[in-house]
Design a protein around this motif. Structure first.
Motif, PDB file in Angstrom:
ATOM      1  N   ILE A  58       0.953  -1.342  -0.023  1.00 11.72           N
ATOM      2  CA  ILE A  58      -0.062  -0.069   0.080  1.00 11.72           C
ATOM      3  C   ILE A  58       0.879   1.381   0.091  1.00 11.72           C
ATOM      4  N   VAL A  59       1.862   1.175   0.811  1.00 10.54           N
ATOM      5  CA  VAL A  59       2.612   2.523   0.901  1.00 10.54           C
ATOM      6  C   VAL A  59       3.554   2.672  -0.181  1.00 10.54           C
ATOM      7  N   ASP A  60       4.236   1.544  -0.899  1.00  8.91           N
ATOM      8  CA  ASP A  60       4.847   1.733  -2.178  1.00  8.91           C
ATOM      9  C   ASP A  60       3.821   2.183  -3.233  1.00  8.91           C
ATOM     10  N   ALA A  61       2.762   1.689  -3.361  1.00  8.97           N
ATOM     11  CA  ALA A  61       1.669   2.133  -4.360  1.00  8.97           C
ATOM     12  C   ALA A  61       1.434   3.593  -4.110  1.00  8.97           C
ATOM     13  N   GLY A  62       1.202   4.147  -2.919  1.00  8.19           N
ATOM     14  CA  GLY A  62       1.086   5.525  -2.580  1.00  8.19           C
ATOM     15  C   GLY A  62       2.131   6.333  -2.917  1.00  8.19           C
ATOM     16  N   LYS A  63       3.476   5.992  -2.801  1.00 10.22           N
ATOM     17  CA  LYS A  63       4.651   6.680  -3.284  1.00 10.22           C
ATOM     18  C   LYS A  63       4.642   6.772  -4.751  1.00 10.22           C
ATOM     19  N   GLN A  64       4.364   5.741  -5.423  1.00 11.72           N
ATOM     20  CA  GLN A  64       4.626   5.604  -6.791  1.00 11.72           C
ATOM     21  C   GLN A  64       3.666   6.173  -7.669  1.00 11.72           C
ATOM     22  N   PHE A  65       2.124   5.709  -7.331  1.00  6.99           N
ATOM     23  CA  PHE A  65       1.066   6.108  -8.205  1.00  6.99           C
ATOM     24  C   PHE A  65       0.112   6.895  -7.370  1.00  6.99           C
ATOM     25  N   GLY A  66       0.015   6.870  -5.995  1.00  5.68           N
ATOM     26  CA  GLY A  66      -1.110   7.580  -5.463  1.00  5.68           C
ATOM     27  C   GLY A  66      -2.232   6.922  -5.604  1.00  5.68           C
ATOM     28  N   PHE A  67      -2.232   5.780  -6.347  1.00  8.45           N
ATOM     29  CA  PHE A  67      -3.511   5.106  -6.632  1.00  8.45           C
ATOM     30  C   PHE A  67      -3.302   3.620  -6.343  1.00  8.45           C
ATOM     31  N   PHE A  68      -4.239   2.692  -6.080  1.00  9.90           N
ATOM     32  CA  PHE A  68      -3.959   1.364  -6.151  1.00  9.90           C
ATOM     33  C   PHE A  68      -5.614   0.784  -6.356  1.00  9.90           C
ATOM     34  N   GLN A  69      -5.606  -0.532  -6.463  1.00 13.18           N
ATOM     35  CA  GLN A  69      -6.826  -1.274  -6.457  1.00 13.18           C
ATOM     36  C   GLN A  69      -6.832  -2.365  -5.437  1.00 13.18           C
ATOM     37  N   LEU A 224     -13.771   4.096  -4.560  1.00 15.15           N
ATOM     38  CA  LEU A 224     -14.414   4.060  -6.049  1.00 15.15           C
ATOM     39  C   LEU A 224     -14.661   2.740  -6.362  1.00 15.15           C
ATOM     40  N   VAL A 225     -15.963   2.257  -6.944  1.00 12.35           N
ATOM     41  CA  VAL A 225     -16.331   1.371  -7.488  1.00 12.35           C
ATOM     42  C   VAL A 225     -16.571   1.986  -9.018  1.00 12.35           C
ATOM     43  N   GLN A 226     -15.935   0.782  -9.994  1.00  9.90           N
ATOM     44  CA  GLN A 226     -16.307   1.064 -11.342  1.00  9.90           C
ATOM     45  C   GLN A 226     -17.386   0.024 -11.573  1.00  9.90           C
ATOM     46  N   PRO A 246     -11.147  -1.493 -15.206  1.00 10.75           N
ATOM     47  CA  PRO A 246     -12.187  -1.922 -14.106  1.00 10.75           C
ATOM     48  C   PRO A 246     -11.888  -3.746 -13.912  1.00 10.75           C
ATOM     49  N   ILE A 247     -12.014  -3.842 -12.426  1.00 16.93           N
ATOM     50  CA  ILE A 247     -11.946  -5.201 -11.920  1.00 16.93           C
ATOM     51  C   ILE A 247     -13.223  -5.329 -11.299  1.00 16.93           C
ATOM     52  N   ARG A 248     -13.955  -6.437 -11.588  1.00 18.35           N
ATOM     53  CA  ARG A 248     -15.166  -6.645 -10.968  1.00 18.35           C
ATOM     54  C   ARG A 248     -15.184  -6.607  -9.424  1.00 18.35           C
ATOM     55  N   ASN A 249     -15.901  -5.789  -8.743  1.00 12.37           N
ATOM     56  CA  ASN A 249     -16.101  -5.667  -7.305  1.00 12.37           C
ATOM     57  C   ASN A 249     -14.950  -5.122  -6.768  1.00 12.37           C
ATOM     58  N   ALA A 250     -14.157  -4.643  -7.440  1.00 16.70           N
ATOM     59  CA  ALA A 250     -12.663  -4.049  -6.757  1.00 16.70           C
ATOM     60  C   ALA A 250     -13.088  -2.654  -6.360  1.00 16.70           C
ATOM     61  N   PHE A 251     -12.289  -1.954  -5.350  1.00 18.74           N
ATOM     62  CA  PHE A 251     -12.273  -0.802  -4.888  1.00 18.74           C
ATOM     63  C   PHE A 251     -10.991   0.062  -5.474  1.00 18.74           C
ATOM     64  N   VAL A 252     -11.176   1.106  -6.401  1.00 14.15           N
ATOM     65  CA  VAL A 252     -10.053   1.727  -6.722  1.00 14.15           C
ATOM     66  C   VAL A 252      -9.845   2.882  -5.430  1.00 14.15           C
ATOM     67  N   VAL A 253      -8.666   2.760  -4.961  1.00 15.16           N
ATOM     68  CA  VAL A 253      -8.167   3.627  -3.860  1.00 15.16           C
ATOM     69  C   VAL A 253      -7.383   4.647  -4.475  1.00 15.16           C
ATOM     70  N   ASN A 254      -7.592   6.102  -4.095  1.00 12.46           N
ATOM     71  CA  ASN A 254      -6.916   7.009  -4.435  1.00 12.46           C
ATOM     72  C   ASN A 254      -6.620   7.909  -3.200  1.00 12.46           C
ATOM     73  N   PHE A 255      -5.523   8.851  -3.174  1.00 13.70           N
ATOM     74  CA  PHE A 255      -5.029   9.737  -1.939  1.00 13.70           C
ATOM     75  C   PHE A 255      -5.549  10.942  -2.483  1.00 13.70           C
ATOM     76  N   GLY A 256      -6.217  11.630  -1.578  1.00 11.67           N
ATOM     77  CA  GLY A 256      -6.548  13.130  -1.602  1.00 11.67           C
ATOM     78  C   GLY A 256      -5.306  14.055  -1.222  1.00 11.67           C
ATOM     79  N   HIS A 257      -5.723  15.346  -1.509  1.00 12.82           N
ATOM     80  CA  HIS A 257      -4.342  16.376  -1.026  1.00 12.82           C
ATOM     81  C   HIS A 257      -4.221  16.373   0.319  1.00 12.82           C
ATOM     82  N   GLN A 258      -5.078  16.055   1.433  1.00 14.98           N
ATOM     83  CA  GLN A 258      -4.944  16.249   2.647  1.00 14.98           C
ATOM     84  C   GLN A 258      -4.022  15.033   3.257  1.00 14.98           C
TER      85      GLN A 258
END
Length: 342
Positions: A58-69, A224-226, A246-258
């Motif tokens: 999770i932390v690696d994804a946040g550092k590199q992309f700011g997004f993960f599923q 977010l659900v697609q 889109p991945i069935r029933n996955a959540f897309v997680v992204n970090f906000g400004h805060q």
């Protein structure tokens, strides 16, 4: 009332939705060879030997992309499918039923609308939406749409599960940064949880318009659900846009400004946008975890030192919202208000 989901299939893109040539999506590079990390939460049972690995991912994804599923997240798949189903029903209701919920007044707790508040020189975005405040449930449930018949019942169950998942993820993020596990509880995540149900009808010519402007989220974290197999969400990565599959029933997680500011830039809040397609309507359901309006936001003290001084000054979330609106959601524009000069 002006909704794209009016039941009339447009054969051409109306002038007010056509962007200037230099702002059209085809003018920016898209890289389909890069994919966001997909993290398996093992059914939400985050104990034992696998926990450290999940935290690191999770932390690696946040550092590199700011997004993960996330998959195997513990939110019942049937509940997600029901939430998507009642949301699609809402946008497919007759116009006279939807008119009951339509408003351009942003102060209304639950409203149906179109485009965004950040229209560019009168140019509209190819998007209808339902915006509502949904948590605490008992405080806002009576304001939600009464139709479709099951909408309130399904949303009440769904948002409780999503809040629990958000709390789990925030504890894992805090752990991965060496903060106390409950660091993001209280004021940082204790504001009203908002939801945007986004509906993007088929577009006659997706090269001319956008579903949603490039922006970073103003709050703490988004889940977010697609809802369909159609691509549409794109995230910025190394100067290019990458599709969020889109991945069935996955959540897309992204970090906000805060979250970027609190971590002093360790985690990233990344621009994202929505593009359209010609063949099918696309639906997404975004749950927005907000700080309290009077919450004081500042880089965490344990993450700053003489070698890593604070990059942002402190402010209340209410002050941030004013700056965000003034900057029309532009990433660099809003952060300029709060950056400390080097």
């Amino acid at each position: 009332m002006e909704l794209l989901s009016s039941g009339v299939a447009l054969q051409t893109v109306p002038e007010k939705y056509i962007f200037p040539a230099h702002k059209r999506p085809a003018k920016e590079l898209v890289d389909s060879s890069v994919a966001l990390p997909v993290i398996d939460l093992r059914g939400g049972r985050l104990q034992g030997d696998g926990r450290d690995e999940i935290v690191r991912e999770i932390v690696d994804a946040g550092k590199q992309f700011g997004f993960f599923q996330v998959v195997n997240h513990g939110v019942p798949e049937q509940l997600i499918e029901h939430m998507v189903g009642v949301s699609e029903e809402l946008f497919n209701m007759p116009v006279e039923e939807k008119a009951k919920y339509y408003s351009d007044d942003p102060s209304i707790i639950c409203r149906l609308g179109s485009s965004t508040p950040y229209d560019q020189n009168g140019i509209r975005y190819w998007r209808d939406y339902l915006k509502l405040v949904c948590y605490p449930v008992e405080e806002f449930m009576h304001l939600w749409p009464q139709k479709p018949d099951k909408f309130r019942e399904v949303l009440a169950k769904y948002i409780v599960e999503v809040r629990e998942l958000a709390d789990k993820l925030l504890r894992l993020i805090a752990e991965g940064l060496g903060l106390e596990q409950d660091y993001f509880s209280g004021g940082f995540s204790g504001g009203q949880t908002q939801m945007n149900v986004n509906y993007y009808p088929p577009c006659p010519d997706p090269s001319l318009t956008l579903g949603l402007l490039p922006h970073c989220d103003r709050h703490l974290i988004t889940l977010l659900v697609q809802g369909t197999a159609a691509r549409g969400l794109q995230a910025k990565f190394e100067g290019k846009w990458i599709p969020v599959e889109p991945i069935r029933n996955a959540f897309v997680v992204n970090f906000g400004h805060q979250l970027e500011i609190i971590t002093n830039g360790v985690l990233r809040s990344v621009e994202h946008r929505a593009v359209t397609n010609t063949s099918v309507a696309r639906l997404s359901i975004a749950s927005l975890i907000m700080p309290k309006t009077d919450c004081l936001i500042a880089p965490a003290k344990s993450l700053i030192n003489e070698h890593n001084p604070p990059k942002y000054k402190s402010f209340t979330f209410e002050e941030f919202l004013s700056a965000y609106n003034a900057a029309a959601a532009n990433r660099e524009g809003v952060l300029e208000y709060f950056k400390i000069e080097e």
